[in-house]
Write a protein that holds these residues in place. Structure first.
Motif, PDB file in Angstrom:
ATOM      1  N   GLU A 252      -3.953   6.510   5.919  1.00  0.00           N
ATOM      2  CA  GLU A 252      -2.796   6.792   5.065  1.00  0.00           C
ATOM      3  C   GLU A 252      -3.220   6.974   3.615  1.00  0.00           C
ATOM      4  O   GLU A 252      -2.663   7.822   2.907  1.00  0.00           O
ATOM      5  CB  GLU A 252      -1.771   5.666   5.172  1.00  0.00           C
ATOM      6  CG  GLU A 252      -1.081   5.601   6.520  1.00  0.00           C
ATOM      7  CD  GLU A 252      -0.272   4.345   6.703  1.00  0.00           C
ATOM      8  OE1 GLU A 252       0.665   4.394   7.516  1.00  0.00           O
ATOM      9  OE2 GLU A 252      -0.569   3.318   6.068  1.00  0.00           O
ATOM     10  N   GLU A 253      -4.194   6.190   3.177  1.00  0.00           N
ATOM     11  CA  GLU A 253      -4.691   6.337   1.814  1.00  0.00           C
ATOM     12  C   GLU A 253      -5.357   7.693   1.618  1.00  0.00           C
ATOM     13  O   GLU A 253      -5.140   8.364   0.608  1.00  0.00           O
ATOM     14  CB  GLU A 253      -5.678   5.218   1.488  1.00  0.00           C
ATOM     15  CG  GLU A 253      -6.130   5.232   0.052  1.00  0.00           C
ATOM     16  CD  GLU A 253      -7.033   4.066  -0.291  1.00  0.00           C
ATOM     17  OE1 GLU A 253      -7.536   4.041  -1.415  1.00  0.00           O
ATOM     18  OE2 GLU A 253      -7.236   3.192   0.572  1.00  0.00           O
TER      19      GLU A 253
ATOM     20  N   SER B 131      -0.960  13.113  -5.494  1.00  0.00           N
ATOM     21  CA  SER B 131      -2.019  12.310  -6.101  1.00  0.00           C
ATOM     22  C   SER B 131      -2.716  13.018  -7.253  1.00  0.00           C
ATOM     23  O   SER B 131      -3.487  12.405  -7.980  1.00  0.00           O
ATOM     24  CB  SER B 131      -3.065  11.955  -5.042  1.00  0.00           C
ATOM     25  OG  SER B 131      -3.764  13.123  -4.630  1.00  0.00           O
ATOM     26  N   LYS B 132      -2.450  14.295  -7.424  1.00  0.00           N
ATOM     27  CA  LYS B 132      -3.145  15.074  -8.448  1.00  0.00           C
ATOM     28  C   LYS B 132      -2.495  14.885  -9.812  1.00  0.00           C
ATOM     29  O   LYS B 132      -1.314  14.656  -9.934  1.00  0.00           O
ATOM     30  CB  LYS B 132      -3.135  16.564  -8.085  1.00  0.00           C
ATOM     31  CG  LYS B 132      -3.594  16.869  -6.676  1.00  0.00           C
ATOM     32  CD  LYS B 132      -5.022  16.458  -6.440  1.00  0.00           C
ATOM     33  CE  LYS B 132      -5.485  16.895  -5.068  1.00  0.00           C
ATOM     34  NZ  LYS B 132      -5.739  15.817  -4.162  1.00  0.00           N
ATOM     35  N   GLY B 133      -3.289  14.985 -10.850  1.00  0.00           N
ATOM     36  CA  GLY B 133      -2.763  14.960 -12.208  1.00  0.00           C
ATOM     37  C   GLY B 133      -2.714  13.567 -12.801  1.00  0.00           C
ATOM     38  O   GLY B 133      -3.396  12.645 -12.362  1.00  0.00           O
ATOM     39  N   MET B 134      -1.912  13.452 -13.830  1.00  0.00           N
ATOM     40  CA  MET B 134      -1.803  12.219 -14.604  1.00  0.00           C
ATOM     41  C   MET B 134      -0.359  11.724 -14.586  1.00  0.00           C
ATOM     42  O   MET B 134       0.564  12.482 -14.340  1.00  0.00           O
ATOM     43  CB  MET B 134      -2.204  12.482 -16.059  1.00  0.00           C
ATOM     44  CG  MET B 134      -3.531  13.121 -16.245  1.00  0.00           C
ATOM     45  SD  MET B 134      -4.801  11.882 -16.089  1.00  0.00           S
ATOM     46  CE  MET B 134      -6.241  12.849 -16.435  1.00  0.00           C
TER      47      MET B 134
ATOM     48  N   LYS C 225      -3.317   8.740 -11.491  1.00  0.00           N
ATOM     49  CA  LYS C 225      -2.356   8.072 -10.617  1.00  0.00           C
ATOM     50  C   LYS C 225      -3.067   7.117  -9.668  1.00  0.00           C
ATOM     51  O   LYS C 225      -4.154   7.409  -9.183  1.00  0.00           O
ATOM     52  CB  LYS C 225      -1.587   9.111  -9.812  1.00  0.00           C
ATOM     53  CG  LYS C 225      -0.721  10.008 -10.671  1.00  0.00           C
ATOM     54  CD  LYS C 225       0.020  10.995  -9.813  1.00  0.00           C
ATOM     55  CE  LYS C 225       0.897  11.891 -10.645  1.00  0.00           C
ATOM     56  NZ  LYS C 225       1.592  12.884  -9.817  1.00  0.00           N
ATOM     57  N   LEU C 226      -2.432   5.984  -9.416  1.00  0.00           N
ATOM     58  CA  LEU C 226      -2.949   4.992  -8.472  1.00  0.00           C
ATOM     59  C   LEU C 226      -2.270   5.192  -7.124  1.00  0.00           C
ATOM     60  O   LEU C 226      -1.060   5.418  -7.050  1.00  0.00           O
ATOM     61  CB  LEU C 226      -2.680   3.581  -8.965  1.00  0.00           C
ATOM     62  CG  LEU C 226      -3.371   3.197 -10.278  1.00  0.00           C
ATOM     63  CD1 LEU C 226      -2.879   1.838 -10.727  1.00  0.00           C
ATOM     64  CD2 LEU C 226      -4.860   3.198 -10.106  1.00  0.00           C
ATOM     65  N   GLY C 227      -3.040   5.083  -6.073  1.00  0.00           N
ATOM     66  CA  GLY C 227      -2.499   5.246  -4.730  1.00  0.00           C
ATOM     67  C   GLY C 227      -1.671   4.052  -4.317  1.00  0.00           C
ATOM     68  O   GLY C 227      -1.801   2.956  -4.867  1.00  0.00           O
ATOM     69  N   PRO C 228      -0.800   4.238  -3.330  1.00  0.00           N
ATOM     70  CA  PRO C 228       0.005   3.117  -2.841  1.00  0.00           C
ATOM     71  C   PRO C 228      -0.871   2.081  -2.144  1.00  0.00           C
ATOM     72  O   PRO C 228      -1.852   2.412  -1.500  1.00  0.00           O
ATOM     73  CB  PRO C 228       0.971   3.782  -1.854  1.00  0.00           C
ATOM     74  CG  PRO C 228       0.292   5.032  -1.438  1.00  0.00           C
ATOM     75  CD  PRO C 228      -0.552   5.466  -2.583  1.00  0.00           C
ATOM     76  N   ARG C 229      -0.531   0.819  -2.315  1.00  0.00           N
ATOM     77  CA  ARG C 229      -1.266  -0.268  -1.666  1.00  0.00           C
ATOM     78  C   ARG C 229      -0.520  -0.821  -0.470  1.00  0.00           C
ATOM     79  O   ARG C 229      -1.098  -1.480   0.368  1.00  0.00           O
ATOM     80  CB  ARG C 229      -1.508  -1.396  -2.676  1.00  0.00           C
ATOM     81  CG  ARG C 229      -2.243  -0.974  -3.906  1.00  0.00           C
ATOM     82  CD  ARG C 229      -3.587  -1.509  -3.998  1.00  0.00           C
ATOM     83  NE  ARG C 229      -3.648  -2.872  -3.489  1.00  0.00           N
ATOM     84  CZ  ARG C 229      -4.590  -3.705  -3.784  1.00  0.00           C
ATOM     85  NH1 ARG C 229      -5.517  -3.356  -4.593  1.00  0.00           N
ATOM     86  NH2 ARG C 229      -4.615  -4.912  -3.257  1.00  0.00           N
ATOM     87  N   SER C 230       0.797  -0.600  -0.426  1.00  0.00           N
ATOM     88  CA  SER C 230       1.618  -1.137   0.655  1.00  0.00           C
ATOM     89  C   SER C 230       2.562  -0.062   1.160  1.00  0.00           C
ATOM     90  O   SER C 230       2.958   0.831   0.423  1.00  0.00           O
ATOM     91  CB  SER C 230       2.451  -2.330   0.176  1.00  0.00           C
ATOM     92  OG  SER C 230       1.620  -3.371  -0.258  1.00  0.00           O
TER      93      SER C 230
END
Length: 107
Positions: free
Chosen positions: A30-31, A40-43, A50-55
């Motif tokens: 999923e990550e 996920s691209k950009g700022m 951008k930080l990916g989801p952890r949950s």
């Protein structure tokens, strides 16, 4: 410090309160899917990457679950939370975390 949270033992069958939050850690697949997506691209607005989801989250109610661990503290997003239980869905064997206050014994 005494708390009024319900107690659960391994293999107890429980139901989840309607609209209660359930969450689980994101799997590596999923990550990677998130990293390959356009989201996920950009700022972000602060100019940081951008930080990916952890949950992964889900609202639930009405299904029955089996308790795997009755007392656990875990990560929820980027924070550590206590007063939780690790439960497993009876229908599809997916493991989720839930606050103990949102659970009640069925059988």
């Amino acid at each position: 410090m005494a708390t009024n949270l319900p107690r659960f033992l391994k293999n107890d069958v429980v139901a989840v309160r309607a609209r209660a939050d359930l969450w689980r850690p994101v799997t590596p697949a999923e990550e990677q899917e998130w990293r390959d997506s356009p989201r996920s691209k950009g700022m972000n607005s602060a100019g940081e990457t951008k930080l990916g989801p952890r949950s992964k989250y889900r609202k639930d109610g009405g299904q029955t679950y089996r308790v795997l661990r009755g007392r656990v503290s875990t990560d929820k997003g980027w924070r550590k939370v206590g007063g939780c239980a690790l439960i497993e869905c009876v229908q599809d064997s997916t493991q989720w975390y839930a606050h103990r206050k949102d659970l009640h014994k069925v059988g």
